[in-house]
Design a protein around this motif. Structure first.
Motif, PDB file in Angstrom:
ATOM      1  N   VAL A 187       0.854  -1.186   0.000  1.00  0.00           N
ATOM      2  CA  VAL A 187       0.000   0.000   0.000  1.00  0.00           C
ATOM      3  C   VAL A 187       0.891   1.238   0.000  1.00  0.00           C
ATOM      4  O   VAL A 187       2.117   1.139   0.154  1.00  0.00           O
ATOM      5  N   ALA A 188       0.286   2.405  -0.160  1.00  0.00           N
ATOM      6  CA  ALA A 188       1.066   3.641  -0.243  1.00  0.00           C
ATOM      7  C   ALA A 188       1.949   3.839   0.982  1.00  0.00           C
ATOM      8  O   ALA A 188       3.109   4.253   0.870  1.00  0.00           O
ATOM      9  N   ASP A 189       1.419   3.530   2.162  1.00  0.00           N
ATOM     10  CA  ASP A 189       2.178   3.659   3.401  1.00  0.00           C
ATOM     11  C   ASP A 189       1.935   2.417   4.250  1.00  0.00           C
ATOM     12  O   ASP A 189       0.919   2.314   4.935  1.00  0.00           O
ATOM     13  N   PRO A 190       2.862   1.449   4.238  1.00  0.00           N
ATOM     14  CA  PRO A 190       2.670   0.218   5.013  1.00  0.00           C
ATOM     15  C   PRO A 190       2.732   0.420   6.516  1.00  0.00           C
ATOM     16  O   PRO A 190       2.475  -0.512   7.279  1.00  0.00           O
ATOM     17  N   ASP A 191       3.044   1.656   6.954  1.00  0.00           N
ATOM     18  CA  ASP A 191       3.025   1.977   8.376  1.00  0.00           C
ATOM     19  C   ASP A 191       1.665   2.521   8.827  1.00  0.00           C
ATOM     20  O   ASP A 191       1.419   2.670  10.026  1.00  0.00           O
ATOM     21  N   ASP A 192       0.797   2.817   7.885  1.00  0.00           N
ATOM     22  CA  ASP A 192      -0.495   3.436   8.162  1.00  0.00           C
ATOM     23  C   ASP A 192      -1.424   2.425   8.832  1.00  0.00           C
ATOM     24  O   ASP A 192      -1.726   1.371   8.272  1.00  0.00           O
ATOM     25  N   THR A 193      -1.884   2.755  10.040  1.00  0.00           N
ATOM     26  CA  THR A 193      -2.741   1.839  10.801  1.00  0.00           C
ATOM     27  C   THR A 193      -4.228   2.150  10.648  1.00  0.00           C
ATOM     28  O   THR A 193      -5.053   1.518  11.312  1.00  0.00           O
ATOM     29  N   SER A 194      -4.584   3.093   9.785  1.00  0.00           N
ATOM     30  CA  SER A 194      -6.002   3.414   9.606  1.00  0.00           C
ATOM     31  C   SER A 194      -6.705   2.268   8.889  1.00  0.00           C
ATOM     32  O   SER A 194      -6.090   1.504   8.135  1.00  0.00           O
ATOM     33  N   ALA A 195      -7.997   2.138   9.115  1.00  0.00           N
ATOM     34  CA  ALA A 195      -8.777   1.063   8.500  1.00  0.00           C
ATOM     35  C   ALA A 195      -8.683   1.123   6.977  1.00  0.00           C
ATOM     36  O   ALA A 195      -8.638   0.078   6.309  1.00  0.00           O
ATOM     37  N   GLU A 196      -8.633   2.324   6.423  1.00  0.00           N
ATOM     38  CA  GLU A 196      -8.583   2.491   4.970  1.00  0.00           C
ATOM     39  C   GLU A 196      -7.322   1.875   4.365  1.00  0.00           C
ATOM     40  O   GLU A 196      -7.318   1.439   3.216  1.00  0.00           O
ATOM     41  N   ALA A 197      -6.234   1.863   5.138  1.00  0.00           N
ATOM     42  CA  ALA A 197      -4.956   1.341   4.638  1.00  0.00           C
ATOM     43  C   ALA A 197      -4.794  -0.157   4.876  1.00  0.00           C
ATOM     44  O   ALA A 197      -3.821  -0.752   4.403  1.00  0.00           O
ATOM     45  N   LEU A 198      -5.719  -0.765   5.595  1.00  0.00           N
ATOM     46  CA  LEU A 198      -5.627  -2.188   5.920  1.00  0.00           C
ATOM     47  C   LEU A 198      -6.635  -2.952   5.080  1.00  0.00           C
ATOM     48  O   LEU A 198      -7.811  -3.051   5.426  1.00  0.00           O
ATOM     49  N   THR A 199      -6.159  -3.479   3.965  1.00  0.00           N
ATOM     50  CA  THR A 199      -7.028  -4.138   2.999  1.00  0.00           C
ATOM     51  C   THR A 199      -6.656  -5.616   2.857  1.00  0.00           C
ATOM     52  O   THR A 199      -5.537  -6.023   3.174  1.00  0.00           O
ATOM     53  N   PHE A 200      -7.587  -6.385   2.342  1.00  0.00           N
ATOM     54  CA  PHE A 200      -7.402  -7.832   2.220  1.00  0.00           C
ATOM     55  C   PHE A 200      -6.490  -8.189   1.049  1.00  0.00           C
ATOM     56  O   PHE A 200      -6.598  -7.612  -0.033  1.00  0.00           O
ATOM     57  N   LEU A 201      -5.585  -9.151   1.294  1.00  0.00           N
ATOM     58  CA  LEU A 201      -4.768  -9.699   0.227  1.00  0.00           C
ATOM     59  C   LEU A 201      -4.778 -11.224   0.252  1.00  0.00           C
ATOM     60  O   LEU A 201      -4.812 -11.869  -0.787  1.00  0.00           O
ATOM     61  N   ALA A 202      -4.757 -11.815   1.465  1.00  0.00           N
ATOM     62  CA  ALA A 202      -4.710 -13.276   1.577  1.00  0.00           C
ATOM     63  C   ALA A 202      -5.349 -13.707   2.897  1.00  0.00           C
ATOM     64  O   ALA A 202      -5.517 -12.896   3.814  1.00  0.00           O
ATOM     65  N   GLU A 203      -5.677 -14.968   2.979  1.00  0.00           N
ATOM     66  CA  GLU A 203      -6.236 -15.510   4.215  1.00  0.00           C
ATOM     67  C   GLU A 203      -5.178 -15.425   5.321  1.00  0.00           C
ATOM     68  O   GLU A 203      -3.989 -15.672   5.071  1.00  0.00           O
ATOM     69  N   PRO A 204      -5.564 -15.082   6.540  1.00  0.00           N
ATOM     70  CA  PRO A 204      -4.599 -15.046   7.642  1.00  0.00           C
ATOM     71  C   PRO A 204      -3.869 -16.380   7.790  1.00  0.00           C
ATOM     72  O   PRO A 204      -4.485 -17.446   7.697  1.00  0.00           O
ATOM     73  N   GLY A 205      -2.569 -16.305   7.973  1.00  0.00           N
ATOM     74  CA  GLY A 205      -1.758 -17.501   8.135  1.00  0.00           C
ATOM     75  C   GLY A 205      -1.258 -18.102   6.845  1.00  0.00           C
ATOM     76  O   GLY A 205      -0.440 -19.033   6.867  1.00  0.00           O
ATOM     77  N   SER A 206      -1.690 -17.570   5.695  1.00  0.00           N
ATOM     78  CA  SER A 206      -1.310 -18.153   4.408  1.00  0.00           C
ATOM     79  C   SER A 206      -0.191 -17.392   3.705  1.00  0.00           C
ATOM     80  O   SER A 206       0.329 -17.859   2.690  1.00  0.00           O
TER      81      SER A 206
END
Length: 385
Positions: A187-206
Motif C-alpha cells: 500500500v502507499a504507506d505500510p506503516d499506516d494503521t487506519s482502516a482504509e490502509a488495511l485491505t485484504f490480500l490473503a487468508e490469515p496464516g497463508s
C-alpha cells in the motif's frame, strides 16, 4: 556498489532482493547448517543457568567485566573488528559473556547531535523494538490479560480494517506476532494503521509479509487488555524490574523505543536468562519458548517478532522469495536476534553465553539490514573461535 560476501553478485545500497543464487552455494550452506546444528546440540548442555549468570545491579552504573585473556579470544581480530565498525556508521557496540562486559565501545555523535556517544546516550531501536513488544504480549498472556489465539476484534473492535466482517474475524493476535495477517503490505504507506490502509490480500496464516501497521496495532491491543498505557505496562512489567532505561515515542505512524546501549544489553541478558533476572522470575510461560521457534510454515527464520538463525531457509522484508540456508551463516545456529532499520541489532547466543548489541546507522535503507549483520559475524566469528 558493494560485493556481497556470500553471493556471486552485486547489490546496490537499498536493494531488498537477493539474486542469482548458485546451486553449489546452497549445497555448501546446507552442509554448514548441519554442522552448526550438531555443534549447537553439543553446546546446549553447557548453557549457563540463570543462577550462573552475572546480573548488573539495577539503578547503578556498576557492571562487572571479563578480560579477553580469560576468554582466550583473538585480541588482534577484535581490534580489527572494532576498527571496522565505526566505518559502517556504528555508534555503540557491546558484547556480554555470561552477563559480564567484554566489549563496550562508542563512536561518533549522539542522536541529538549534542556531544559524543557514551553509555548514557539514547538511540532508537527501530524494528528491534518488535521483540520487546512480543515480550510484553507474552507477559500479558501469562497474566491472563489476553490470549494470542484471541481475535483482534476483541480488542480493537469491529471495523479496524477495511475487510468484510467475515474476513476480519479470522485475524487473531498470533497473526500479528508472526507477520501473517494477510493484510496487503503493498500500500502507499505500510506503516499506516487506519482502516482504509488495511485491505485484504490473503487468508490469515497463508502469507508471510513484514508489515509494520498490523504490528504497531499491538500497542492498542495491549492497552485495551491491560487498562494501562503501553509505556506504563513496559515499565511495570520489564523496565523497572531490570533497571532498563528507555521510553516509547510516536515517530510518524510508528511507535519506536529509545534507550541507551546498556539497557538493550540488559534486555538481551533477560532473554538469555529465560526471563529470570537475578532470581526474580519475570516470565515463565510457554509463550517465550515458542517466541524463539518458527511461528508459521512460511518463513522458518521468523518467530514471534523475532528473527531466528540456524534454519534451512529465510524470507526478507519486501520480498516473497524463500532463500535457502541460514540467515547468518557465520553465526551460531542457536542465535536469535531483534533487528531494526539502519542496523539496530540485539543478538542472543545461548550456547556461547553471549549478548551482543549494535546501534547506529547503515549504508543502505533496508528495513532489516541482514547483510550488515552477516558482515559483523564474518569478523566476530574469527574473534571467538
Amino acid at each position: 556498489m558493494k560485493k556481497l560476501s556470500v553471493f556471486n553478485t552485486y547489490q546496490k545500497p537499498g536493494e531488498s532482493e537477493v539474486k542469482y543464487w548458485h546451486f553449489s552455494l546452497g549445497l555448501k550452506m546446507t552442509c554448514l547448517l548441519g554442522l552448526c546444528l550438531f555443534l549447537y546440540s553439543c553446546a546446549e548442555a553447557q548453557k549457563p543457568t540463570a543462577a550462573e549468570l552475572y546480573f548488573p545491579p539495577n539503578e547503578s552504573v556498576e557492571w562487572e567485566q571479563v578480560s579477553l585473556q580469560d576468554l582466550d579470544w583473538d585480541e588482534t581480530k577484535l581490534e580489527e573488528l572494532l576498527a571496522w565498525l565505526p566505518s559502517q556508521g556504528t555508534r555503540a557496540f557491546m558484547i556480554l559473556k555470561d552477563g559480564k562486559i567484554v566489549v563496550e565501545e562508542y563512536w561518533g555523535e549522539k542522536l541529538t547531535g549534542l556531544g559524543e556517544m557514551d553509555q548514557d546516550a539514547f538511540w532508537y531501536w527501530a524494528s528491534a523494538g518488535k521483540t520487546l513488544t512480543a515480550v510484553l504480549l507474552g507477559i500479558a498472556e501469562e497474566h491472563k490479560l489476553l490470549k494470542r489465539k484471541d481475535r483482534t476484534q476483541d480488542y480493537l473492535g469491529k471495523g479496524w480494517t477495511s475487510l468484510s466482517e467475515e474476513q476480519e474475524r479470522e485475524i487473531r493476535l498470533e497473526h500479528h506476532l508472526s507477520m501473517t495477517t494477510g493484510l496487503n503490505d503493498a500500500v502507499a504507506d505500510p506503516d499506516d494503521t487506519s482502516a482504509e490502509a488495511l485491505t485484504f490480500l490473503a487468508e490469515p496464516g497463508s502469507r508471510w509479509a513484514y508489515h509494520n501497521a498490523p504490528y504497531t496495532l499491538l500497542e492498542k491491543v495491549l492497552e485495551e487488555a491491560s487498562g494501562e498505557t503501553f509505556q506504563e505496562f513496559f515499565r511495570a512489567s520489564v523496565g523497572n524490574k531490570i533497571g532498563m532505561k528507555g521510553f516509547w515515542q510516536q515517530t510518524g505512524n510508528n511507535n519506536v523505543f529509545y534507550s541507551d546501549a546498556r539497557s538493550m544489553a540488559r534486555f538481551g541478558l533477560l532473554l538469555h536468562a529465560d526471563g529470570n533476572w537475578n532470581g526474580d522470575q519475570i516470565w515463565s510461560n510457554k509463550f517465550f519458548q515458542e517466541m524463539r521457534e518458527t511461528s508459521q510454515d512460511l518463513n522458518p527464520s521468523y518467530g514471534y517478532l523475532t528473527w531466528l538463525n540456524g534454519k534451512s531457509s529465510f524470507m526478507i522484508p519486501q520480498s516473497q522469495r524463500l532463500f535457502p540456508g541460514m540467515l547468518i551463516p557465520s553465526a551460531p545456529a542457536d542465535m536469535y536476534q531483534a533487528m531494526g532499520k539502519n542496523g539496530q541489532f540485539l543478538m542472543v547466543v545461548p550456547s556461547e553465553g553471549l549478548v551482543i548489541v549494535r546501534m547506529g546507522g547503515a549504508g543502505d535503507n533496508a528495513l532489516v539490514p541482514f547483510l550488515l549483520i552477516r558482515d559483523i559475524w564474518d569478523r566476530l566469528a574469527a574473534v571467538i573461535e
